[in-house]
Design a protein around this motif. Structure first.
Motif, mmCIF file in Angstrom:
data_model
loop_
_atom_site.group_PDB
_atom_site.id
_atom_site.type_symbol
_atom_site.label_atom_id
_atom_site.label_comp_id
_atom_site.label_asym_id
_atom_site.label_seq_id
_atom_site.Cartn_x
_atom_site.Cartn_y
_atom_site.Cartn_z
ATOM 1 N N THR A 1 79.567 0.940 18.181
ATOM 2 C CA THR A 1 80.475 1.375 19.247
ATOM 3 C C THR A 1 81.891 1.536 18.693
ATOM 4 O OG1 THR A 1 79.153 0.221 20.892
ATOM 5 C CG2 THR A 1 81.407 0.801 21.520
ATOM 6 N N PHE A 2 82.317 0.591 17.841
ATOM 7 C CA PHE A 2 83.643 0.680 17.228
ATOM 8 C C PHE A 2 83.747 1.955 16.374
ATOM 9 C CE2 PHE A 2 87.561 -0.558 15.306
ATOM 10 C CZ PHE A 2 87.477 -0.198 13.978
ATOM 11 N N ASN A 3 82.735 2.192 15.528
ATOM 12 C CA ASN A 3 82.776 3.365 14.652
ATOM 13 C C ASN A 3 82.745 4.663 15.449
ATOM 14 O OD1 ASN A 3 82.939 1.911 12.274
ATOM 15 N ND2 ASN A 3 80.736 1.922 11.905
ATOM 16 N N ARG A 4 82.052 4.607 16.577
ATOM 17 C CA ARG A 4 81.965 5.809 17.407
ATOM 18 C C ARG A 4 83.317 6.111 18.050
ATOM 19 N NH1 ARG A 4 77.542 6.866 22.073
ATOM 20 N NH2 ARG A 4 77.978 9.084 22.279
ATOM 21 N N GLN A 5 84.005 5.052 18.448
ATOM 22 C CA GLN A 5 85.343 5.229 18.999
ATOM 23 C C GLN A 5 86.283 5.748 17.911
ATOM 24 O OE1 GLN A 5 84.306 5.137 22.090
ATOM 25 N NE2 GLN A 5 86.100 4.054 22.781
ATOM 26 N N LEU A 6 86.124 5.213 16.712
ATOM 27 C CA LEU A 6 86.920 5.668 15.562
ATOM 28 C C LEU A 6 86.675 7.154 15.322
ATOM 29 C CD1 LEU A 6 88.695 4.647 13.106
ATOM 30 C CD2 LEU A 6 86.554 4.508 11.840
ATOM 31 N N ASP A 7 85.407 7.557 15.442
ATOM 32 C CA ASP A 7 85.074 8.962 15.243
ATOM 33 C C ASP A 7 85.700 9.813 16.345
ATOM 34 O OD1 ASP A 7 82.839 11.293 15.991
ATOM 35 O OD2 ASP A 7 83.180 11.043 13.844
ATOM 36 N N ARG A 8 85.578 9.326 17.582
ATOM 37 C CA ARG A 8 86.042 10.103 18.732
ATOM 38 C C ARG A 8 87.562 10.270 18.706
ATOM 39 N NH1 ARG A 8 83.591 7.769 23.925
ATOM 40 N NH2 ARG A 8 81.781 8.843 23.111
ATOM 41 N N PHE A 9 88.292 9.201 18.375
ATOM 42 C CA PHE A 9 89.754 9.230 18.494
ATOM 43 C C PHE A 9 90.495 9.476 17.188
ATOM 44 C CE2 PHE A 9 89.736 8.504 22.846
ATOM 45 C CZ PHE A 9 88.828 7.505 23.165
ATOM 46 N N VAL A 10 89.785 9.354 16.051
ATOM 47 C CA VAL A 10 90.495 9.563 14.776
ATOM 48 C C VAL A 10 89.822 10.668 13.952
ATOM 49 C CG1 VAL A 10 91.244 8.488 12.619
ATOM 50 C CG2 VAL A 10 91.297 7.174 14.741
ATOM 51 N N LEU A 11 88.557 10.425 13.570
ATOM 52 C CA LEU A 11 87.913 11.358 12.638
ATOM 53 C C LEU A 11 87.725 12.754 13.226
ATOM 54 C CD1 LEU A 11 85.126 9.344 10.748
ATOM 55 C CD2 LEU A 11 87.233 10.317 9.823
ATOM 56 N N LYS A 12 87.215 12.803 14.463
ATOM 57 C CA LYS A 12 86.958 14.126 15.041
ATOM 58 C C LYS A 12 88.254 14.913 15.249
ATOM 59 C CE LYS A 12 84.696 16.615 18.745
ATOM 60 N NZ LYS A 12 83.905 16.558 19.986
ATOM 61 N N PRO A 13 89.302 14.324 15.855
ATOM 62 C CA PRO A 13 90.558 15.089 15.981
ATOM 63 C C PRO A 13 91.119 15.511 14.623
ATOM 64 C CG PRO A 13 90.630 13.119 17.355
ATOM 65 C CD PRO A 13 89.401 13.021 16.529
ATOM 66 N N ALA A 14 91.034 14.593 13.644
ATOM 67 C CA ALA A 14 91.539 14.941 12.311
ATOM 68 C C ALA A 14 90.694 16.056 11.698
ATOM 69 C CB ALA A 14 91.531 13.706 11.408
ATOM 70 N N GLY A 15 89.385 15.936 11.856
ATOM 71 C CA GLY A 15 88.477 16.956 11.333
ATOM 72 C C GLY A 15 88.697 18.299 12.006
ATOM 73 N N THR A 16 88.948 18.268 13.308
ATOM 74 C CA THR A 16 89.176 19.504 14.051
ATOM 75 C C THR A 16 90.453 20.178 13.587
ATOM 76 O OG1 THR A 16 88.083 18.505 15.964
ATOM 77 C CG2 THR A 16 89.382 20.485 16.369
ATOM 78 N N ALA A 17 91.504 19.371 13.423
ATOM 79 C CA ALA A 17 92.777 19.914 12.955
ATOM 80 C C ALA A 17 92.624 20.476 11.543
ATOM 81 C CB ALA A 17 93.853 18.824 12.982
ATOM 82 N N TRP A 18 91.937 19.732 10.705
ATOM 83 C CA TRP A 18 91.680 20.149 9.335
ATOM 84 C C TRP A 18 90.916 21.464 9.303
ATOM 85 C CZ3 TRP A 18 93.519 18.853 4.736
ATOM 86 C CH2 TRP A 18 92.792 19.086 3.570
ATOM 87 N N ASP A 19 89.929 21.571 10.192
ATOM 88 C CA ASP A 19 89.085 22.765 10.258
ATOM 89 C C ASP A 19 89.903 23.987 10.665
ATOM 90 O OD1 ASP A 19 86.465 24.117 12.223
ATOM 91 O OD2 ASP A 19 86.466 23.950 10.053
ATOM 92 N N LYS A 20 90.889 23.753 11.538
ATOM 93 C CA LYS A 20 91.729 24.872 12.014
ATOM 94 C C LYS A 20 92.678 25.352 10.915
ATOM 95 C CE LYS A 20 91.988 24.601 17.022
ATOM 96 N NZ LYS A 20 91.340 23.400 17.553
ATOM 97 N N VAL A 21 93.146 24.392 10.132
ATOM 98 C CA VAL A 21 94.183 24.703 9.144
ATOM 99 C C VAL A 21 93.588 25.182 7.820
ATOM 100 C CG1 VAL A 21 95.959 23.587 7.719
ATOM 101 C CG2 VAL A 21 95.890 23.165 10.180
ATOM 102 N N VAL A 22 92.489 24.571 7.432
ATOM 103 C CA VAL A 22 91.934 24.820 6.095
ATOM 104 C C VAL A 22 90.728 25.751 6.203
ATOM 105 C CG1 VAL A 22 90.931 23.710 4.056
ATOM 106 C CG2 VAL A 22 92.683 22.523 5.399
ATOM 107 N N PRO A 23 90.737 26.864 5.449
ATOM 108 C CA PRO A 23 89.593 27.790 5.494
ATOM 109 C C PRO A 23 88.303 27.108 5.049
ATOM 110 C CG PRO A 23 91.476 28.768 4.340
ATOM 111 C CD PRO A 23 91.816 27.333 4.552
ATOM 112 N N ASP A 24 87.175 27.611 5.546
ATOM 113 C CA ASP A 24 85.868 27.028 5.218
ATOM 114 C C ASP A 24 85.633 26.988 3.709
ATOM 115 O OD1 ASP A 24 83.922 28.345 8.042
ATOM 116 O OD2 ASP A 24 85.446 26.770 7.877
ATOM 117 N N GLU A 25 86.066 28.048 3.015
ATOM 118 C CA GLU A 25 85.813 28.088 1.567
ATOM 119 C C GLU A 25 86.558 26.964 0.859
ATOM 120 O OE1 GLU A 25 85.161 31.822 3.493
ATOM 121 O OE2 GLU A 25 87.038 30.685 3.310
ATOM 122 N N VAL A 26 87.757 26.663 1.321
ATOM 123 C CA VAL A 26 88.539 25.594 0.698
ATOM 124 C C VAL A 26 87.886 24.238 0.995
ATOM 125 C CG1 VAL A 26 90.788 24.441 0.644
ATOM 126 C CG2 VAL A 26 90.673 26.934 0.809
#
Lengths: 272, 199
Positions: free
Chosen positions: A88-113
């Protein structure tokens, strides 16, 4: 105030000690896999395997399981209450940290990079794969890993491009957990620790040994190493945004779905 | 007389061709190829690319899955030992709910992944009335994704009874989930969750 140890050797052995103690509390026999094919008719049957173009046909006679419902993966989870809280802790970490960071990263950084970064980080991890291939007697795999490293480091510009894969030199992704399995060590209990992916006790020990084989740990201070691991997690999360969303939408019970998926993939990795 | 015999022979040949080409005689690999090809055709149909036609695209893919998968066998695998304790009516209820759950989940995966990737066929294994077809999905962000199909011969026609994505069997994964829900709550809770998962 407790500070993170800078000595990489001490750091890794602390993790090994913790996981070994956990494993000593309850090792279980190695999870047995089930036959891929479970025909409803029992007795001796012939399995005919052919390649896509039909050029390589192999026939073997085996005795197959007669119970169509049997063959479930053994899921040894005596610490489920603890694991559930950590999950549950890791899932919250994913929901509030990893996923938003990953989403932002995905928007900024091209797939090839993103793929190039993944390739480069994977390239650096060659020592782990090479050593474990050798320890398992997979000399062909060891040769391929070494060849891949040379090709990707040179023609692949420091590992950014997986030139070796295009040349047909496939990876042999072995790790210490798989080595222990090959040597007959049982999986041990399923284990979920904060900030880490799911493990079994065996894979946890393997994970710690793999860290000893990571060259970055010996040249980068703890903070830089942590930043690299965090960056790796964010990049990996970014590459799998839709997969995670779809997986979550498709499940009724996330905890058991993740546990089962992890154990199945590990079972496959050990078999390969 | 000779004209009648000739016409009869032509008809026989035509009907024989239909019989040989019918789906009932397709092998496991051909069957998987048929299903995957039908889905790909829907995903690549220019007439269905508009965002407004997403529901229609979804409905067509669901219909293909409905026709190509054997949900009774899948449901039995997913429920495991508990299946024996169910009455025929309860089994029908479970299979219906499971089919809906699976179709919703798998349709979503298919819509997202199958369109932008190509499928390469590797091996086909047949053992009695069961078969396995191994494929690789290539393209997309994550490169190569191994996907295996497990089929069962039902009345001379191969139907998919499991999909194994990168080593993870969907039937076994559902079985683990259902077992935990039944163990921690009850079978009725499982059914409620399956219904509750409906749109």
């Amino acid at each position: 105030m407790v500070t993170a140890p800078n000595d990489p050797w001490l750091r890794q052995w602390l993790v090994v000690g913790a996981v070994a103690a956990a494993a000593a509390l309850g090792a279980a026999p190695a999870a047995s896999g089930a036959a891929d094919l479970e025909p409803t008719s029992g007795g001796d049957v012939q399995i005919e395997t052919s390649t896509a173009d039909g050029s390589d046909v192999q026939i073997e006679t085996v005795q197959l399981d007669t119970d169509p419902g049997d063959g479930a993966l053994e899921e040894y989870d005596p610490w489920e209450p603890f694991n559930g809280r950590m999950f549950t802790f890791n899932r919250q970490l994913d929901r509030f940290v990893l996923k938003p960071a990953g989403t932002a990263w995905d928007k900024v950084v091209p797939d090839e990079v993103q793929r190039s970064l993944k390739n480069a980080l994977k390239n650096v991890g060659m020592p782990k794969r090479l050593v474990n291939n050798l320890l398992q007697g997979k000399f062909d795999g060891a040769a391929r890993e070494f060849g891949r490293f040379i090709l990707n480091s040179t023609l692949g510009v420091g590992g950014l491009f997986d030139v070796a894969a295009h040349a047909g030199v496939e990876a042999s992704d072995e790790d210490s957990g798989q080595t222990l399995a090959t040597w007959g060590v049982g999986t041990g209990p399923y284990l979920v620790l904060p900030f880490l992916p799911p493990l079994t006790a065996r894979d946890g020990i393997g994970f710690a040994f793999d860290a000893l084989l990571d060259p970055i740990n010996y040249v980068a201070p703890f903070a830089a190493d942590f930043a690299r691991s965090a960056g790796d997690r964010v990049n990996e999360r970014s590459l799998n945004l839709e997969v995670f969303d779809d997986f979550e939408a498709a499940t009724l019970d996330m905890y058991s779905a993740v546990r089962n998926a992890y154990l199945q993939r590990r079972q496959k990795a050990v078999r390969e | 007389m000779r004209r009648g015999a000739f016409i009869g022979l032509v008809m026989l040949g035509f009907l024989g061709h239909l019989w040989l080409a019918s789906p009932a005689s397709a092998g496991p690999r051909e069957r998987v190829s048929e299903i995957v090809g039908s889905v790909s055709a829907v995903l690549r149909d220019p007439a269905l690319q508009d965002t407004g036609r997403h529901l229609e695209r979804q409905a067509r893919v669901r219909a293909i899955i409905d026709e190509g998968f054997d949900f009774e066998v899948m449901g039995q695998q997913a429920l495991g030992g508990r299946w024996q304790a169910l009455t025929p009516a309860q089994r029908d209820e479970f299979v219906g709910l499971f089919a809906e759950l699976f179709k919703r989940s798998y349709t979503r995966l298919v819509l997202r992944f199958l369109g932008e990737r190509t499928t390469s066929y590797l091996t086909e294994s047949v053992a009695g009335d069961r078969a396995a077809v191994e494929t690789i999905l290539e393209g997309g962000k994550d490169g190569r994704l191994p996907v295996g199909y497990r089929l069962a011969d039902k009345d001379g026609r191969w139907q998919v009874v499991d999909v194994v994505i990168d080593g993870v069997s969907l039937a076994r994964n559902y079985r683990a989930q259902f077992e935990r829900v039944v163990r921690t709550s009850s079978y009725e809770t499982l059914l409620r969750q399956m219904r509750g998962n409906a749109p």
